[in-house]
Design a protein around this motif. Structure first.
Motif, PDB file in Angstrom:
ATOM      1  N   LEU A  70     -47.218  19.646 -38.251  1.00  0.00           N
ATOM      2  CA  LEU A  70     -47.637  21.008 -38.580  1.00  0.00           C
ATOM      3  C   LEU A  70     -46.894  22.039 -37.741  1.00  0.00           C
ATOM      4  CD1 LEU A  70     -51.499  20.592 -39.006  1.00  0.00           C
ATOM      5  CD2 LEU A  70     -49.803  21.042 -40.786  1.00  0.00           C
ATOM      6  N   GLN A  71     -46.497  21.645 -36.549  1.00  0.00           N
ATOM      7  CA  GLN A  71     -45.734  22.548 -35.689  1.00  0.00           C
ATOM      8  C   GLN A  71     -44.257  22.565 -36.071  1.00  0.00           C
ATOM      9  OE1 GLN A  71     -46.523  21.235 -31.695  1.00  0.00           O
ATOM     10  NE2 GLN A  71     -48.620  21.973 -31.731  1.00  0.00           N
ATOM     11  N   GLY A  72     -43.891  21.743 -37.054  1.00  0.00           N
ATOM     12  CA  GLY A  72     -42.509  21.728 -37.513  1.00  0.00           C
ATOM     13  C   GLY A  72     -41.588  20.929 -36.632  1.00  0.00           C
ATOM     14  N   GLY A  73     -42.161  20.068 -35.808  1.00  0.00           N
ATOM     15  CA  GLY A  73     -41.312  19.335 -34.890  1.00  0.00           C
ATOM     16  C   GLY A  73     -41.354  17.844 -35.095  1.00  0.00           C
ATOM     17  N   ALA A  74     -41.701  17.376 -36.271  1.00  0.00           N
ATOM     18  CA  ALA A  74     -41.753  15.936 -36.513  1.00  0.00           C
ATOM     19  C   ALA A  74     -40.333  15.380 -36.572  1.00  0.00           C
ATOM     20  CB  ALA A  74     -42.478  15.637 -37.821  1.00  0.00           C
TER      21      ALA A  74
END
Length: 162
Positions: free
Chosen positions: A156-160
């Motif tokens: 969700l934080q865009g850091g996967a």
């Protein structure tokens, strides 16, 4: 339906940009990504064998071996996870982003270790050993849920990782 918040650490992101870069660059992320589903597969098979023994009284040896294999994978993922945490966060365990997951992991390890001790010490009956294994497995499921939640938060934080 539950929705994950971007962070459960007071608005702080799960990873700093530097931590995210280290996470994405280290081989230990891949190792964890392989070991976690493998451990879950072994858990699912073992759970079936343990329940089969408890219901029918058959298959004690297979259930026992499956618990030992599951426990070996648990120890392996804990050691490699500590290395991953050192690479990403600079400390082997209890990094703020994964503090409670690590705390609960020690409970999971304690239950699995208690099973091994009781098995080799002859301290419990076979049925009691299987009940102890089920307690260890219940704790494992909760702990796995904690880590899945963090994976979702990272996404969700865009850091996967890709």
């Amino acid at each position: 339906m539950l929705t994950a918040r971007p962070s459960d650490r007071g608005g702080q992101p799960l990873y700093t940009p530097q931590q995210r870069a280290r996470r994405d660059a280290t081989k230990w992320t891949l190792v964890q990504g392989i070991l976690a589903p493998l451990q879950f597969l072994v858990f699912a098979i073992s759970l079936g064998l343990v329940l089969r023994y408890l219901v029918t009284g058959a298959g004690y040896e297979a259930a026992t071996w499956s618990i030992l294999i599951k426990t070996a994978l648990l120890y392996t993922i804990m050691i490699t996870g500590a290395i991953w945490e050192k690479v990403v966060f600079g400390q082997y365990l209890f990094a703020p982003a994964f503090f409670w997951e690590d705390v609960f992991s020690f409970g999971v390890i304690a239950l699995h270790t208690a099973y091994i001790w009781a098995l080799f010490a002859g301290a419990l009956t076979p049925v009691d050993l299987m009940v102890l294994a089920l307690a260890a497995y219940a704790a494992y499921v909760i702990n796995a849920g904690q880590f899945l939640w963090k994976l979702r938060m990272a996404r969700l934080q865009g850091g996967a990782p890709a």
